[in-house]
Design an enzyme around this catalytic site. Structure first.
Site, PDB file in Angstrom:
ATOM      1  N   ASP A 299       0.871  -1.164   0.000  1.00 20.56           N
ATOM      2  CA  ASP A 299       0.000   0.000   0.000  1.00 20.56           C
ATOM      3  C   ASP A 299       0.918   1.227   0.000  1.00 20.56           C
ATOM      4  OD1 ASP A 299      -2.109   1.725   0.014  1.00 20.56           O
ATOM      5  OD2 ASP A 299      -3.198   0.748   1.637  1.00 20.56           O
TER       6      ASP A 299
HETATM    7  C1  BGC Z   1      -5.113   3.156   0.072  1.00 22.66           C
HETATM    8  C2  BGC Z   1      -5.201   2.204  -1.102  1.00 22.66           C
HETATM    9  C3  BGC Z   1      -4.969   2.928  -2.377  1.00 22.66           C
HETATM   10  C4  BGC Z   1      -3.627   3.614  -2.295  1.00 22.66           C
HETATM   11  C5  BGC Z   1      -3.280   4.350  -3.535  1.00 22.66           C
HETATM   12  C6  BGC Z   1      -3.869   3.997   0.034  1.00 22.66           C
HETATM   13  O1  BGC Z   1      -3.930   5.006   0.979  1.00 22.66           O
HETATM   14  O2  BGC Z   1      -5.168   2.433   1.264  1.00 22.66           O
HETATM   15  O3  BGC Z   1      -6.453   1.584  -1.126  1.00 22.66           O
HETATM   16  O4  BGC Z   1      -5.037   2.068  -3.476  1.00 22.66           O
HETATM   17  O5  BGC Z   1      -3.662   4.549  -1.227  1.00 22.66           O
HETATM   18  O6  BGC Z   1      -4.095   5.409  -3.701  1.00 22.66           O
END
Ligand code: BGC
Length: 741
Positions: A299
């Protein structure tokens, strides 16, 4: 004069020095700075490039692997490690804040471009509400699609997502959020499909297959146990192995079996390790036990800390830029702390997917005009129609009789506001949104629709009194629940976990005021998941829950209220009478225990009657179930049993019914849920029509996980099978079969 010139010269020199020093420091500290020489070999030294791989036909696994290894053979260690990080840099962040004014993911976020070998990057677009890039079609949130219980709808949704991503140059959709809804307070509840692992697996696989058919990689996230928002980057979720396997992972496994292209590790820790550094989750379970061939990305920004540990654990790609990998990983390999084979394996996983997806023939062309094509808006409306759940409809208050309706009062601040869900990474930015007021005005003409926000309660009362029917639109928005981003300058956009399961006092007051004036009061609930209704549900005639219904939500709700379409959604979660009937939700502690029971399994185990059961949802017609039978009374542990039931539309309107199948475990030797969902089917039925619905049950899916044996065991015993319109025991027909010794 002279002294002036001297001072100017000195200042100039100082400025130059400062600029040079800043440039040097930026270069020196840049994570992609070459270590031990050059990142790339001499130009022209490569004999094989990505562009040399044949295209336009499906390469078999061996060919893909062969080409990936050929490319790997061309790479220096630094080049390999560069494949393992996103291509963004601090400049992208500065650009996002300044030039792009915070519109995140306006274009694809790339990872692993290699100019020398002509390797294309992965081009990431977020989801799951549609495509985050640019101004794409904003669908109802995932929870509404969960409420549709409709695999085919999910397929058609995935098809649109695939097209809109390709039309904008994307190659990966980060929109397959399948974290199970353990508690409705979770800030990102709207991004997932419900509380049940089986439902999550079935529906997510349908959308992934459709997206991937357009050569867009799917990404299953957030692996795993990510369902508390405000401590998401710190909390350590403790869970025993059986709960992990049976409750929190089955849907991820289902996606791995369906060959979703990638996984995203979660921010939180599980049993002491950050998910992005968890050998148990990434290497032992996902890659070794499940034999998953794809890659795992972190993530974003806060998903990986210890590069060595993450690489050894099996994290293949850190996103969106180099933090823990880069120089650190190169040095670790050079010192022998991380075997080169670990890096090679990660790079091969990434290259194989890139080759597979870039070389397969495309089923169609992807012109820019596909983005927000009219048929995509029509699908967004259909999803909102099929994903709205009719919770209560006393005395057939709904549908409203269009011809007899003199006027309708639409009350509530949310009734005329575009309210598409949170302002986190899943936010989609459509140019237009149809509100409930607009939808009803379009359907009934402006003159028949009066709107009052409720800020002035006396006015709202008067409007309710004067109208033939009242629609009160209440619930939540991005300031109440959503991805938690306290870095945003505007607090209204922070999201976070929902503080209360009940409506806000002002909303409750508005409902009670309207109901006191007009018995024909209908409540439309807006919000990610369960909203408790105890204080007011008996006072109103009808209740619908519409989630965040997307850019066409208002049009869909108008059609539902007026009976132009018949509601058919079913709750993908349990609505309790109050919060004490849920597992504890603690978003302040840094250690939290996840137990085996939640949702309907908890309610049934404790004998608690929910307000609305999992799977509940009414229609403007009625259905009768009869003649439940199985094709066998006995089955083997690897067999399949087919349950058939006759479903009749006993009313006078066409409708679609979601037939649900549950299996029970009353004779089990171990502690097990009363029953579990193991099948469902959506069936359209004309008035008076009967259809026989047959649902297969795989006996191996009835196993429990024995942590001592590290194995799944199918018990030799009698299994009751229940079929009906919801999980409520009184609604279900029952029969049984046996797995003999
Ligand atoms: C989120 C993800 C997301 C990623 C990219 C993170 O903060 O938890 O779900 O895909 O950001 O935007």
């Amino acid at each position: 004069m002279r002294i002036f010139k001297k001072i100017l010269k000195a200042l100039g020199a100082l400025l130059l020095f400062v600029v040079a020093l800043a440039a040097f420091l930026l270069w020196w500290t840049h994570p992609k700075r070459p270590v031990n020489g050059s990142f790339v070999r001499e130009a022209g030294a490569s004999t094989f490039k990505f562009t040399d791989i044949p295209r336009g036909r499906v390469l078999d696994g061996e060919e893909v692997d062969g080409y990936a290894r050929k490319l790997l053979g061309e790479m220096t260690l630094q080049q390999k490690v560069l494949q393992m990080s996103g291509d963004s840099s601090i400049w992208d962040l500065i650009k996002l804040i300044t030039v792009e004014k915070g519109k995140y993911n306006d274009y694809a976020i790339t990872a692993g471009a290699d100019k020398r070998l002509a390797i294309p990057p992965i081009a990431f677009s977020d989801g799951p509400r549609g495509v985050v890039m640019s101004h794409s079609t904003a669908f109802p949130v995932a929870m509404a699609r969960g409420a549709s219980w409709d695999r085919d709808l999910q397929r058609r949704f995935g098809d649109v997502v695939g097209k809109e991503i390709r039309a904008q140059g994307g190659t990966l959709w980060g929109g397959v959020c399948v974290n199970l809804l353990r508690h409705p307070s979770w800030g990102r509840a709207q991004e997932t499909l419900g509380e049940d692992p089986y439902l999550l697996g079935e529906l997510s696989v349908a959308s992934v297959e459709a997206v991937q058919a357009h050569n867009v990689m799917g990404c299953a996230k957030h692996y795993a146990l990510n369902s508390i928002e405000e401590t998401r980057t710190k909390v350590d979720v403790r869970v025993d192995e059986r709960t992990l396997r049976e409750v929190y992972l089955p849907h991820f496994k289902r996606l791995a079996e369906a060959n979703v292209a990638s996984f995203m590790s979660a921010y939180n820790k599980v049993n002491g390790d950050y998910c992005g550094e968890s050998r148990h989750l990434l290497r032992e379970i996902l890659k070794e036990e499940w034999g998953y061939p794809g890659f795992v990305m972190s993530d974003f920004f806060m998903g990986v800390y210890d590069g060595k540990k993450a690489a050894l654990a099996g994290l293949d790609l850190e996103m969106p830029w180099t933090m823990a990998y880069g120089k650190t990983l190169v040095a670790a390999v050079e010192k022998g702390e991380v075997p080169l084979a670990v890096v090679d394996e990660a790079v091969l996983r990434l290259l194989r997917r890139k080759i597979e997806y870039a070389t397969r023939p495309d089923p169609m062309a992807y012109p820019a005009s596909l983005v927000r094509a009219p048929e995509h808006a029509a699908l967004a409306r259909e999803v909102a129609e099929k994903g709205t759940v009719l919770l209560k409809n006393e005395g057939g208050l709904l549908p409203l009789d269009e011809a007899a309706l003199q006027s309708v009062a639409v009350l509530g601040r949310l009734a005329d506001a575009p309210n598409l869900g949170d302002y986190g990474s899943s936010r989609v930015y459509p140019p237009d949104t149809v509100t409930v007021v607009e939808g009803l005005r379009e359907a009934l003409g402006t003159g028949r629709v009066v709107h009052e926000s409720g800020a002035d309660l006396a006015k709202a009362r008067a409007a309710a009194k004067a109208a033939s029917a009242v629609v009160v639109v209440v619930g939540f928005d991005q300031s109440d629940e959503g991805e938690y981003i306290p870095e945003k300058p505007n607090k209204e956009e922070w999201g976070g976990d929902r503080e209360n399961l009940a409506l806000k006092p002002a909303d409750r007051e508005l409902i009670l005021a309207a109901a006191a004036e007009n018995p024909r009061t209908i409540v439309v609930l807006i919000g990610a998941s369960a909203i408790t209704v105890e204080e007011w549900h008996e006072k109103v005639g009808a209740i619908l829950t519409a989630f965040y219904p997307g850019e066409q939500g208002g049009a869909a709700l108008a059609r539902l209220l007026l009976g132009r379409v018949n509601p058919s959604g079913k709750l993908p979660f349990t609505v309790p009478k109050d919060a004490s009937r849920l597992p504890p939700f603690d978003n302040t502690s840094l250690t939290v225990d996840y137990g085996y029971y939640h949702g309907y399994t908890l309610a049934e185990k404790k004998g608690w009657e929910p307000r609305y059961a999992f799977g509940h949802g009414l229609s403007y017609t009625t259905y009768a179930y009869s003649k439940l039978f199985l094709d066998a009374k006995e089955a083997t542990a690897d067999g399949v049993v087919h349950a058939s039931v006759d479903v009749t539309n006993t009313g006078s309107r066409a409708g679609e019914e979601v037939v649900q199948l549950y299996v029970g475990f009353p004779s089990s030797k171990v502690d097990r849920p009363v029953k579990l969902l193991r099948g469902f089917e959506r069936v359209p039925l004309a008035p008076g029509e009967t259809k026989r619905v047959t649902i297969p049950v795989g006996v191996k899916d009835l196993a429990y996980y024995d942590p001592a044996a590290k194995a799944w065991l199918v018990e030799r015993m009698e299994y009751p099978v229940y079929v009906g319109p919801s999980s409520r025991q009184a609604d279900l027909l029952a029969t049984s079969f046996k797995v003999p010794e």
